[in-house]
Design an enzyme around this catalytic site. Structure first.
Site, short mmCIF file in Angstrom:
data_model
loop_
_atom_site.label_atom_id
_atom_site.label_comp_id
_atom_site.label_asym_id
_atom_site.label_seq_id
_atom_site.Cartn_x
_atom_site.Cartn_y
_atom_site.Cartn_z
N ARG A 1 3.31 4.31 -0.95
CA ARG A 1 4.57 4.26 -1.71
C ARG A 1 5.82 4.61 -0.91
O ARG A 1 6.92 4.31 -1.35
CB ARG A 1 4.47 5.18 -2.92
CG ARG A 1 3.69 4.57 -4.05
CD ARG A 1 3.26 5.62 -5.02
NE ARG A 1 2.37 6.56 -4.37
CZ ARG A 1 1.77 7.58 -4.97
NH1 ARG A 1 2.00 7.83 -6.22
NH2 ARG A 1 0.96 8.35 -4.30
N ASP B 1 -9.45 2.22 -2.02
CA ASP B 1 -9.43 3.62 -2.45
C ASP B 1 -10.87 4.10 -2.48
O ASP B 1 -11.80 3.29 -2.50
CB ASP B 1 -8.76 3.76 -3.83
CG ASP B 1 -8.44 5.22 -4.14
OD1 ASP B 1 -7.43 5.73 -3.65
OD2 ASP B 1 -9.24 5.86 -4.85
N ARG C 1 -3.19 7.27 4.76
CA ARG C 1 -2.36 6.66 3.71
C ARG C 1 -1.15 5.94 4.30
O ARG C 1 -0.08 5.93 3.69
CB ARG C 1 -1.88 7.70 2.70
CG ARG C 1 -2.98 8.35 1.90
CD ARG C 1 -3.36 7.46 0.71
NE ARG C 1 -4.31 8.13 -0.15
CZ ARG C 1 -3.99 8.75 -1.29
NH1 ARG C 1 -2.74 8.76 -1.71
NH2 ARG C 1 -4.91 9.32 -2.00
O1 CP3 Z 1 -4.93 5.29 4.26
C1 CP3 Z 1 -4.66 4.17 3.79
O2 CP3 Z 1 -3.58 3.59 4.01
C2 CP3 Z 1 -5.74 3.43 3.03
C3 CP3 Z 1 -5.67 3.55 1.61
C4 CP3 Z 1 -6.17 4.77 0.87
C5 CP3 Z 1 -5.78 5.01 -0.46
N1 CP3 Z 1 -6.50 6.05 -0.94
C6 CP3 Z 1 -4.79 4.23 -1.21
C7 CP3 Z 1 -4.13 4.83 -2.38
C8 CP3 Z 1 -7.11 5.76 1.21
C9 CP3 Z 1 -7.80 6.02 2.54
C10 CP3 Z 1 -7.32 6.55 0.06
C11 CP3 Z 1 -8.27 7.66 0.01
C12 CP3 Z 1 -8.31 8.53 -1.18
N2 CP3 Z 1 -8.10 8.20 -2.48
C13 CP3 Z 1 -8.67 9.89 -1.14
C14 CP3 Z 1 -9.07 10.66 0.09
C15 CP3 Z 1 -7.90 11.05 0.91
C16 CP3 Z 1 -7.04 12.11 0.32
O3 CP3 Z 1 -5.86 11.82 0.07
O4 CP3 Z 1 -7.53 13.22 0.11
C17 CP3 Z 1 -8.60 10.39 -2.45
C18 CP3 Z 1 -8.88 11.81 -2.88
C19 CP3 Z 1 -8.26 9.29 -3.29
C20 CP3 Z 1 -8.12 9.30 -4.77
C21 CP3 Z 1 -6.76 8.95 -5.18
N3 CP3 Z 1 -6.23 7.67 -5.16
C22 CP3 Z 1 -5.78 9.81 -5.70
C23 CP3 Z 1 -5.94 11.32 -5.90
C24 CP3 Z 1 -4.67 9.03 -5.98
C25 CP3 Z 1 -3.42 9.49 -6.70
C26 CP3 Z 1 -2.57 10.32 -5.84
C27 CP3 Z 1 -1.58 9.44 -5.19
O5 CP3 Z 1 -1.36 9.60 -3.98
O6 CP3 Z 1 -1.01 8.64 -5.91
C28 CP3 Z 1 -4.96 7.69 -5.59
C29 CP3 Z 1 -4.05 6.53 -5.66
C30 CP3 Z 1 -3.79 5.83 -4.36
N4 CP3 Z 1 -4.72 5.51 -3.41
C31 CP3 Z 1 -2.53 5.33 -3.92
C32 CP3 Z 1 -2.74 4.70 -2.69
C33 CP3 Z 1 -1.73 3.96 -1.85
C34 CP3 Z 1 -1.25 5.39 -4.70
C35 CP3 Z 1 -1.31 4.32 -5.72
C36 CP3 Z 1 0.03 3.84 -6.18
O7 CP3 Z 1 0.58 4.46 -7.11
O8 CP3 Z 1 0.51 2.83 -5.65
#
Ligand code: CP3
Length: 349
Positions: free
Chosen positions: A28, A73, A24
């Site tokens: 943010r 994502d 990630r």
């Molecule tokens: O690593 C990176 O920089 C690449 C981008 C990336 C995102 N999500 C962007 C994102 C990657 C590799 C993911 C993987 C992901 N997404 C997983 C597996 C990794 C982990 O954390 O366990 C999972 C379970 C998700 C599902 C997901 N997407 C959730 C649970 C959430 C909400 C929680 C949160 O952190 O906000 C997201 C949203 C998300 N995916 C954001 C980002 C940057 C935040 C979105 C925002 O509000 O801008």
């Protein structure tokens, strides 16, 4: 043979210093990311290759990272299968029509990635062009179980009771669901490598909610299939999950070249259980970045000391970087891992 230290470490080849990237890493905690997201929704940023490319590059400009990871994502893949996904601000992802029956499984489509998520494949091509020979690019997908969990729970979950109940009460439909997800995920990973991804990470974030015997029987065979398909392209594959420390021996059977570990285990202990056949990625607690550097540094030293220069370590966090993480600590962490690991190698030779 590749000269990128990240790819060399994936293959357990010697490196001049320990490569580091952060799960990630675009997100943010960075003002640059928040500025883009103030104008566009999460799905808009993912579906617009130029925006996804820009966000992918943001952390690389700010920190001395050793790899890029494509901004996307794990969940948009489910949209083309027939699930309605929304990112609700402050709440995370929500699926409005979660899978509740065998009939729901049979109604799912399995479109190829080129049709389902063409924007991410295009973003990969754009990022590769921008990066040139600077840094390698990682592509990724959710693993079948973690995607099934979201598809059935409809979002995040505390006890994962719906997905576990589905596995037990609808065993045939469970396997048909995992078959469909395996097909879609395998095709997506291959398509990313063909678009230019130089390594692939498979996120099985929630697999650790299962008992080892259930993981082995109901999940591992599908993980093995998507990883075998991905490795067929010739790029290294990283398999990552959290809370999997009670089944590290099983993870060595996934076929991944690299296993990502969380922070609930000492890294040398984890590596002993995984065996010599794999590289390891992790395992700093992301919350430690909220402490002062004086607290962080000895904990980074602990990881490097335990790895002891053994080839095949990629420094990373044990899970994604958290919103609000102080940017100065991120910068310092990345620089310190490089400096310290290079100095340790120097003194050992
Ligand atoms: O690593 C990176 O920089 C690449 C981008 C990336 C995102 N999500 C962007 C994102 C990657 C590799 C993911 C993987 C992901 N997404 C997983 C597996 C990794 C982990 O954390 O366990 C999972 C379970 C998700 C599902 C997901 N997407 C959730 C649970 C959430 C909400 C929680 C949160 O952190 O906000 C997201 C949203 C998300 N995916 C954001 C980002 C940057 C935040 C979105 C925002 O509000 O801008």
């Amino acid at each position: 043979m590749s000269d990128y230290r990240f790819l060399r470490a994936c293959r357990r080849q010697p490196v001049d210093m320990t490569p580091v990237w952060l799960m990630r890493q675009a997100g943010r905690y960075m003002a640059e990311y928040r500025a883009v997201r103030a104008k566009y929704s999460m799905l808009e940023t993912i579906r617009t290759p130029e925006l996804a490319c820009e966000i992918t590059l943001q952390p690389l400009r700010a920190f001395a990272l050793d790899a890029a990871i494509i901004f996307a994502d794990i969940l948009p893949l489910l949209i083309g299968m027939g699930l309605q996904l929304e990112f609700v601000s402050g709440e995370g992802p929500v699926i409005c029509n979660p899978i509740a029956s065998a009939a729901d499984v049979d109604a799912l489509r399995t479109p190829p990635a080129a049709e389902n998520v063409p924007f991410t494949l295009e973003a990969i091509r754009l990022v590769r062009r921008e990066l040139g020979g600077w840094l390698p690019l990682i592509g990724f997908s959710g693993a079948p179980f973690t995607l099934a969990s979201y598809a059935i729970e409809g979002g995040g979950s505390k006890h994962h009771l719906k997905v576990k109940s589905f596995m037990l009460n609808e065993p045939d439909a469970w396997h048909r669901l995992m078959e469909k997800l395996t097909q879609v995920v395998g095709d997506y990973l291959v398509a990313q490598a063909e678009a230019g991804a130089q390594a692939l990470q498979v996120f099985d974030s929630w697999a650790g909610v299962l008992a080892p015997a259930d993981y082995r029987q109901l999940v591992l065979p599908y993980v093995q299939r998507v990883i075998a398909q991905a490795r067929g392209t010739g790029v290294p594959v990283i398999y990552f999950g959290i809370d999997l420390n009670g089944m590290l021996g099983l993870l060595a059977e996934t076929g991944a070249e690299v296993i990502g570990v969380d922070w609930r285990v000492e890294i040398d202990d984890a590596w002993r259980q995984l065996g010599d056949g794999v590289a390891i990625q992790g395992n700093l607690d992301p919350a430690l970045l909220f402490g002062p550097w004086e607290q962080l540094q000895p904990r980074v030293d602990n990881i490097l000391r335990r790895v002891a220069g053994r080839p095949g370590h990629i420094f990373n966090l044990g899970h994604g970087i958290l919103p609000g993480t102080p940017v100065d600590n991120v910068r310092r962490l990345v620089e310190y891992v490089h400096e310290r690991s290079a100095a340790l190698k120097e003194s050992a030779s």
